[in-house]
Design a protein around this motif. Structure first.
Motif, PDB file in Angstrom:
ATOM      1  N   TRP A   1      -1.002   1.802   1.037  1.00 22.88           N
ATOM      2  CA  TRP A   1      -0.846   3.513   0.834  1.00 22.88           C
ATOM      3  C   TRP A   1      -1.729   4.074   1.405  1.00 22.88           C
ATOM      4  CZ3 TRP A   1      -5.600   4.102  -0.316  1.00 22.88           C
ATOM      5  CH2 TRP A   1      -6.951   3.172  -1.212  1.00 22.88           C
TER       6      TRP A   1
ATOM      7  N   SER B   1       6.191   7.577  -2.619  1.00 22.07           N
ATOM      8  CA  SER B   1       5.152   7.305  -3.328  1.00 22.07           C
ATOM      9  C   SER B   1       5.090   6.604  -4.670  1.00 22.07           C
ATOM     10  CB  SER B   1       4.288   8.730  -4.097  1.00 22.07           C
ATOM     11  OG  SER B   1       5.099   9.928  -4.646  1.00 22.07           O
TER      12      SER B   1
ATOM     13  N   MET C   1       3.487  -0.553  -1.364  1.00 23.98           N
ATOM     14  CA  MET C   1       2.361  -0.062  -1.497  1.00 23.98           C
ATOM     15  C   MET C   1       1.734  -1.848  -1.233  1.00 23.98           C
ATOM     16  SD  MET C   1       2.365   2.835  -1.607  1.00 23.98           S
ATOM     17  CE  MET C   1       3.632   3.744  -1.561  1.00 23.98           C
TER      18      MET C   1
ATOM     19  N   TRP D   1      -0.011   5.414  -5.943  1.00 25.67           N
ATOM     20  CA  TRP D   1      -0.157   4.939  -4.448  1.00 25.67           C
ATOM     21  C   TRP D   1       1.208   6.648  -3.529  1.00 25.67           C
ATOM     22  CZ3 TRP D   1       0.181   1.200  -8.456  1.00 25.67           C
ATOM     23  CH2 TRP D   1      -1.044   0.687  -8.476  1.00 25.67           C
TER      24      TRP D   1
ATOM     25  N   HIS E   1       2.359   7.069   0.786  1.00 28.47           N
ATOM     26  CA  HIS E   1       1.940   7.252   1.775  1.00 28.47           C
ATOM     27  C   HIS E   1       1.334   8.039   2.663  1.00 28.47           C
ATOM     28  CE1 HIS E   1       3.737   3.127   2.349  1.00 28.47           C
ATOM     29  NE2 HIS E   1       4.495   3.112   1.405  1.00 28.47           N
TER      30      HIS E   1
END
Length: 619
Positions: free
Chosen positions: A322, A347, A373, A453, A455
Motif C-alpha cells: 500500500w 483500496s 495490499m 489500505w 494504492h
C-alpha cells in the motif's frame, strides 16, 4: 492549569502556547495549560473536558479500571471478567485489554528491548574496563620494582612491602573513582535522555541509581585489590640482585618455542627483535592482543547491530504494497468492509487488531483472500481462502513448533477463536493473516472493518469516522529518523567501549616501555635515531595488531549474532544478523594508524629521558 470550561484545553507544547486559540472541528478553544502524560508521550495531543470531546467521537470509547491488587495474574483475571460483563451487555470492541502490572508505565514496553540491548553493551564495556583496571594496577606496581628492591635490601619485610603496594593501588583507584563515578553518572543520564527522547518522546529528569553507584565503587576497589596483590607478590619475589640491577628479567632462548620462532625468516634485524620481544613476554602479548580484539570487536559489533536493526525495520514493511493506510480511532469496527471505496486508486477495507498466540503478542490482519495490499513469499503451505484458515509468520511458527494443519487458538479482544494453519509466509513480524469476514464475526461486528489500505497516497476515509492516515513515505521518514537515533546511541556506547580498550592498550605499552627502557637507551647510545626505534616498535605492534583485528572481527560478529539471537529467542521472531562488512576497511585502517601513532608516542617518551640516567638505572 487544567481546563475548567468547555472551551478550554491543555495541549502538548508543539501545538501552541499559553493563551493561544486552537481551532479544532471548526470550534475555537483557549489553551490554558501545556503538558502531556506518559501514555501519550511523543504524540501531539489535546486534553479537554469529557463533555467537549464526547460529541466528537459519538460517546465513550475507552474504559479504564484501577485495581487494588495490580499483579499480572490478577489484572488478567479482572480483564477477562470485564470482557465477559461487556459481552453480556452487547458491547463490542476490538482493542486487546492493556494491563500495567506492578506499577509499570506505558513506556516500559517501548523501552524494554532497547534498554536490554544497552545493558548487554554495558556488560561488554564493563569487562573491557576491568581489563584496563587490571593493566593499570599492574603498571603502578611494576614501575616500583627497583624501589621495592631497595627496601628489601634495607631489611623491609615482603609482607609489609606487599601491603604498601596494595595500598598505593587502592589509593589511586579511590582517587580515580572521584572522577569516574560522576563521569559515569553523566554519561548514563545522557544516554538515557537520548533513548527516551528518540524512542518514547519524553525528556527524563536527572537520576542516580545509588545501588549501581555503590556496586561500581566496591567492584573497582575489589578488582584493584586482587590485581595489586598478584602484582605485588610477583615484584617481591624477584631475585634481589636482578631487581636492584633494574634489568629485564625475561631472557630469550631458554624455551623450545623461542628456538622454533628463531628459525622463522623475518627479513632483518628488526623482525628478529620483534619476534623475540613478543615471544619472551607471552602473557603481555596475549593481553595486548585481547585488548585490541576488544576494541575492534566493539567497533565491528555496533555497526552490525545497527545494520541488523535497520534491515529488520525495513523488512517489517517490505511485504506491504500500500501507499497509504487509514486506521479508525474508534476501538471498534466502524467501517463497512466494502471491496472498494471511493478513491483515485484501488483500496481495501480490512481488520487490524492485536491478539495472542501461544502466549505471545501478535498482530492480526483481516484481509481479502485475493488482497493486493500484502505480498509475501509463501514458505510452506498456501494462502488462506476463507473457511477459518490462518497464515502465520514462518519464523514464529517454526520457533513455537506450530505445523501446517495444526489448530491455532487466536486470543482476540472478544475472546479466543480457533483457526487451521494452512501456510506460513516470510515476514519479519509476529503476525496472523486471516479472512476479514471470519475475524469480523469473531469480534462481533459482521461485515465491518477498522482500517483502509490504498494504492494511492490519498487514502479514502469515511466522512463519519475519525481516521488517522499515514503514508509509506511518512513511515519511511520515521524509519530513517529511528535509524539515525539508533546509530547515534549505539555509536556513543561503541565509542566508550573502544576508547576504554584503547586506554588498556596504552597502559600495557607503558609497562612495556618501562621494562625495555635500558634496551632503547642502549640502542640510542649506539646511534639509533628515533625513526629506527619507531620502526622497531611498529614492526612489533603491527603483527600483534593484525592478530588482534582478526580475533576482534570474529568476536564482534559472534557478539552481534549472540545479542540478536537472544532477542529472537525471547520474542520468537526472525530478526537476522547483517554484519557490517563495509566498516571493516575503516576498522583495520584505524587500528593500524592508532598502533603506529602509539609507537611514535612511546618512542618520543623514551627519548626525553637522558640516556646516562636510564643506563645507570637511577630513579
Amino acid at each position: 492549569r487544567l481546563p475548567a470550561a468547555a472551551d478550554e484545553v491543555v495541549v502538548s507544547p508543539a501545538l501552541g502556547a499559553l493563551g493561544d486559540q486552537l481551532v479544532a472541528n471548526g470550534t475555537s478553544y483557549e489553551i490554558v495549560g501545556l503538558g502531556s502524560t506518559l501514555w501519550w508521550s511523543g504524540d501531539d495531543v489535546v486534553f479537554a473536558p469529557f463533555d467537549t470531546v464526547a460529541p466528537m467521537t459519538g460517546g465513550v470509547n475507552r474504559l479504564v479500571l484501577t485495581a487494588v491488587d495490580d499483579g499480572e495474574d490478577e489484572l488478567r483475571t479482572i480483564a477477562d471478567e470485564t470482557r465477559t460483563i461487556l459481552a453480556d451487555r452487547g458491547e463490542r470492541f476490538v482493542d486487546f485489554p492493556i494491563t500495567m502490572p506492578d506499577g509499570s508505565t506505558p513506556i516500559d514496553g517501548d523501552i524494554q528491548q532497547v534498554s536490554t540491548l544497552i545493558g548487554l553493551l554495558g556488560v561488554f564495556a564493563g569487562l573491557v574496563a576491568l581489563v584496563l583496571l587490571a593493566s593499570t594496577a599492574n603498571t603502578l606496581i611494576t614501575e616500583r620494582t627497583r624501589e621495592v628492591a631497595v627496601m628489601r635490601a634495607l631489611g623491609g619485610r615482603s609482607r609489609a612491602l606487599r601491603r604498601r603496594l596494595r595500598r598505593i593501588a587502592l589509593g589511586i583507584t579511590a582517587a580515580s573513582l572521584v572522577i569516574g563515578l560522576p563521569l559515569g553518572v553523566l554519561i548514563s543520564n545522557l544516554i538515557a535522555r537520548m533513548v527516551l527522547q528518540e524512542f518514547v518522546g519524553i525528556t527524563p529528569g536527572f537520576a542516580i541509581d545509588w545501588d549501581v553507584l555503590a556496586g561500581s565503587a566496591v567492584g573497582a576497589l575489589v578488582a584493584a585489590r586482587l590485581v595489586a596483590a598478584r602484582a605485588a607478590r610477583r615484584v617481591t619475589k624477584l631475585p634481589l640482585a636482578e631487581a636492584l640491577r633494574d634489568r629485564d628479567g625475561a631472557p630469550y632462548g631458554g624455551r623450545w618455542t623461542h628456538r622454533v620462532l628463531g628459525r622463522i625468516p623475518t627479513g632483518g634485524l628488526f623482525g628478529r627483535i620483534a619476534i623475540r620481544t613478543s615471544a619472551r613476554r607471552p602473557a603481555r602479548t596475549a593481553a595486548v592482543v585481547a585488548q585490541i580484539a576488544a576494541a575492534v570487536g566493539a567497533a565491528f559489533m555496533i555497526p552490525s547491530l545497527v545494520t541488523s536493526v535497520n534491515d529488520f525495520n525495513e523488512a517489517t514493511l517490505a511485504s506491504w504494497q500500500w501507499e497509504s493506510v487509514a486506521v479508525a480511532r474508534d476501538p471498534g469496527l466502524p467501517i463497512a468492509a466494502t471491496d472498494r471505496l471511493d478513491a483515485p486508486a484501488p483500496s481495501e477495507a480490512g481488520v487490524w487488531v492485536d491478539g495472542e498466540i501461544a502466549g505471545y503478542e501478535a498482530e492480526v490482519y483481516g484481509l481479502r483472500d485475493d488482497s493486493t495490499m500484502f505480498d509475501a513469499e509463501i514458505v510452506g503451505g498456501r494462502w488462506f481462502d476463507g473457511d477459518r484458515e490462518v497464515v502465520l509468520s514462518d519464523g514464529f511458527a517454526r520457533r513455537r513448533g506450530i505445523d501446517i494443519g495444526d489448530t491455532v487458538e487466536l486470543v482476540l479482544a472478544g475472546g479466543p477463536a480457533t483457526y487451521e494453519l494452512v501456510g506460513t509466509v516470510d515476514d519479519a513480524a509476529v503476525a496472523a493473516y486471516v479472512d476479514r469476514a471470519d475475524i469480523a464475526d469473531d469480534l462481533g461486528a459482521p461485515g465491518m472493518a477498522n482500517v483502509v489500505w490504498s494504492h494511492s497516497t490519498l487514502a479514502p476515509v469515511p466522512a463519519d469516522v475519525p481516521m488517522q492516515i499515514e503514508t509509506a513515505a511518512d513511515l519511511s521518514e520515521e524509519d530513517r529518523a529511528g535509524r539515525d537515533a539508533i546509530l547515534l546511541i549505539f555509536g556513543a556506547i561503541g565509542a566508550i567501549v573502544t576508547g576504554v580498550a584503547g586506554l588498556a592498550v596504552m597502559s600495557s605499552m607503558t609497562v612495556n616501555l618501562f621494562e625495555r627502557r635500558h634496551e632503547f637507551a642502549a640502542m640510542q647510545a649506539l646511534g639509533a635515531r628515533r625513526r629506527r626505534l619507531r620502526r622497531l616498535l611498529a614492526t612489533e605492534l603491527v603483527p600483534v595488531g593484525i592478530v588482534g583485528v582478526g580475533l576482534g572481527l570474529g568476536l564482534g560478529a559472534l557478539a552481534a549474532r549472540g545479542i540478536i539471537a537472544s532477542f529472537e529467542a525471547s520474542n520468537s521472531i526472525d530478526i537476522g544478523t547483517t554484519l557490517s562488512f563495509g566498516a571493516i576497511p575503516f576498522i583495520v585502517a584505524g587500528t593500524l594508524v592508532a598502533l603506529v601513532g602509539l609507537a611514535a608516542a612511546v618512542v618520543r617518551s623514551a627519548a626525553r629521558r637522558p640516556i646516562a640516567v636510564t643506563l645507570r638505572g637511577a630513579a
